[in-house]
Design a protein around this motif. Structure first.
Motif: not given
Length: 230
Positions: A95, A224, A97, A222
């Motif tokens: 991930t 994905d 960010c 988010v």
């Protein structure tokens, strides 16, 4: 042997091989070569062992901003958080960010291969962001050890209350210093990364972690991008 362990040990072994290959060196030259190899081996071994640890290390940059490196075992997971961003690697996802403006946005991608260490994946991604990582420092030190014109000075110090080995490296066009604690954590670094001056120092080290360090930032959007079967 884990991939990260192989990488660090290869750096150290390469340094020894190249520094001792010339049998006709004078004794003082050989002594300097072995001293450099010893430094590389010692710090590589510490950082190698640190990949197996659970810890959180908080750093302060020269400008007062902070960064946090966190890694845990069983399950293996790792995170690197800095002003403006965060990288997290777990068994579920890799991930990235962005937290620079407004609402944080996190992009989830496939997790690393089962035999890959999360900390290695995080460090590789962090380097692409221009951040300092233990493997990057190890690479700089190894390169300096193989440079006959480099002057490498070793000293003992204390960083954030922990004993550390520090090296000051002067080369023709470069100068950097770094410290590594006895636990294998990067204690400090002062030098240039991608041509830009960087200074950071360990401000807090703990041999336990807060599980929330691997969570997404609050209210993050988010994206994905993981394959459907991941």
């Amino acid at each position: 042997m884990p991939a990260a362990s192989t990488t660090l040990r290869t750096l150290a072994v390469s340094a020894i091989a190249l520094l001792t290959v010339t049998g006709c060196q004078a004794l003082d030259d050989a002594g300097r070569a072995m001293g450099r190899a010893d430094i590389v081996n010692d710090l590589a071994a510490r950082m190698d062992r640190a990949l197996e640890l659970t810890y959180s290390a908080e750093y302060q940059f020269g400008g007062g901003q902070r960064a946090l490196i966190t890694q845990a075992q069983d399950p293996a997971r790792s995170a690197y958080e800095w002003p403006g961003g965060k990288l997290t690697v777990t068994a579920e996802a890799t991930t990235h960010c962005e937290t620079t403006a407004g609402r944080p946005v996190c992009t989830l991608e496939a997790p690393p291969a089962p035999n890959a260490k999360p900390s290695v994946v995080v460090f590789a991604a962090a380097e692409r962001e221009g951040l300092v990582t233990p493997p990057m420092v190890m690479g700089l030190l190894t390169s300096a050890a193989l440079d006959p014109g480099a002057v490498i000075t070793q000293r003992d110090s204390t960083v954030a209350g922990y004993l550390a080995t520090c090296v000051d490296v002067r080369q023709q066009d470069d100068h950097f210093s770094a410290c590594v604690t006895g636990e294998g954590a990067l204690g400090s670094f002062t030098g240039r990364v991608a041509g830009e001056p960087v200074e950071l120092a360990l401000s807090q080290f703990r041999e336990q972690v807060d599980g929330t360090a691997f969570d997404l930032p609050a209210n993050a959007g988010v994206v994905d991008r993981r394959p459907a079967d991941s």
